[in-house]
Design an enzyme around this catalytic site. Structure first.
Site, PDB file in Angstrom:
ATOM      1  N   GLU A 118       0.818  -1.206   0.000  1.00  0.00           N
ATOM      2  CA  GLU A 118       0.000   0.000   0.000  1.00  0.00           C
ATOM      3  C   GLU A 118       0.856   1.262   0.000  1.00  0.00           C
ATOM      4  O   GLU A 118       0.496   2.274  -0.614  1.00  0.00           O
ATOM      5  CB  GLU A 118      -0.958  -0.023   1.182  1.00  0.00           C
ATOM      6  CG  GLU A 118      -2.035  -1.103   1.009  1.00  0.00           C
ATOM      7  CD  GLU A 118      -2.985  -1.199   2.172  1.00  0.00           C
ATOM      8  OE1 GLU A 118      -4.185  -0.998   1.970  1.00  0.00           O
ATOM      9  OE2 GLU A 118      -2.515  -1.498   3.289  1.00  0.00           O
ATOM     10  N   GLU A 138      -4.218  -9.385   3.444  1.00  0.00           N
ATOM     11  CA  GLU A 138      -4.904  -8.988   4.678  1.00  0.00           C
ATOM     12  C   GLU A 138      -6.097  -9.850   5.048  1.00  0.00           C
ATOM     13  O   GLU A 138      -6.328 -10.129   6.237  1.00  0.00           O
ATOM     14  CB  GLU A 138      -5.336  -7.513   4.582  1.00  0.00           C
ATOM     15  CG  GLU A 138      -4.218  -6.504   4.796  1.00  0.00           C
ATOM     16  CD  GLU A 138      -3.475  -6.139   3.534  1.00  0.00           C
ATOM     17  OE1 GLU A 138      -2.738  -5.139   3.536  1.00  0.00           O
ATOM     18  OE2 GLU A 138      -3.620  -6.872   2.518  1.00  0.00           O
TER      19      GLU A 138
END
Length: 256
Positions: A118, A138
């Site tokens: 990210e 995730e």
């Protein structure tokens, strides 16, 4: 020119910072933890962003020890609760990186997973080595990719591929990342940072104000175009640097 806030760039800190006249190289520096992004790293990123907001320069982001960042620090992440999630600890830091006035170049080697991916998505330009493994696992840890992947990844690679990657949580290699446009170039390990500097050299050779304006209009919502472009262009049309560069161009052409 604003006052530069203090920033620790000691070799033992979580972010090693090298400053040059036209650029800054920031190295994620927790190799014993595969550069997992902890609160100290986030704090250092905020300090660096404050510096680059006050004195805009190109930022090159990279990682120590053959890894960009293996993700968020799971030990810290496990202890965070609902109020921590709402604070957007990583998300807000990465938004700030993304919105820096001058371009951000991510030079990726090895793992760029979870929060590391990210942070890479927040850059304007991404290059990598053939050792790259990038993705967002995730959901396998019982959470979502909430620090940028859910909105930035589809802007980079398209909705169909982005949702497949986010739902499966699979990491992709360098060739696939290049084919998807997630990274634009692949370089051998020892040539990665020189390649990032070469890109920075090309950017630095251009007019700084025009570079900042280009990044600003590129990030503007579609509804703001073309008005935002025309307003930025109006300012640049009056700049001494525009007249100097165009005059030099015309003089060079006349000499041919």
């Amino acid at each position: 020119m604003g006052e530069v806030p203090p920033l620790s760039d000691a070799a033992g800190g979580p972010l090693r910072v090298e400053r040059f006249d036209d650029r800054v190289v920031a190295t994620l520096n927790r190799p014993e933890k595969r550069n997992a992004i902890d609160q100290a790293t986030i704090d250092a990123l905020h300090l660096l962003c404050a510096e680059l907001e006050a004195i805009p320069r190109i930022l090159i982001l990279t990682g120590a020890g053959g890894v960009f960042a293996s993700g968020a620090d799971i030990g810290e992440l496990r202890e965070r609760r609902a109020d921590d999630a709402r604070r957007g600890i990583n998300a807000n830091a990465f938004v700030r990186v993304h919105e820096l006035p001058m371009p951000v170049i991510a030079a990726l080697d090895g793992y760029a997973l979870g929060g590391g991916a990210e942070l890479a998505y927040a850059a304007d330009i991404r290059i990598a080595t053939p050792r790259l493994r990038i993705g967002n696992p995730e959901t396998g840890l019982g959470i979502i990719a909430a620090a940028g992947a859910s909105w930035r990844l589809k802007e980079i690679v398209g909705e169909a591929r982005a949702i497949e990657l986010l739902l499966t949580g699979r990491a992709i290699g360098a060739d696939e990342a290049r084919d998807l446009g997630l990274v634009t170039e692949l370089h051998p390990v020892d040539e990665l940072l020189p390649a990032a500097h070469a890109i920075a050299d090309r950017i630095a050779a251009n007019d700084r104000a025009a570079t900042i304006a280009t990044k600003r209009v590129f990030r503007a919502p579609r509804a703001d175009h073309p008005a935002v472009d025309l307003e930025e262009q109006a300012e640049l049309f009056e700049s001494p640097e525009k007249f100097r560069r165009m005059t030099e161009f015309l003089e060079r052409r006349q000499k041919r």
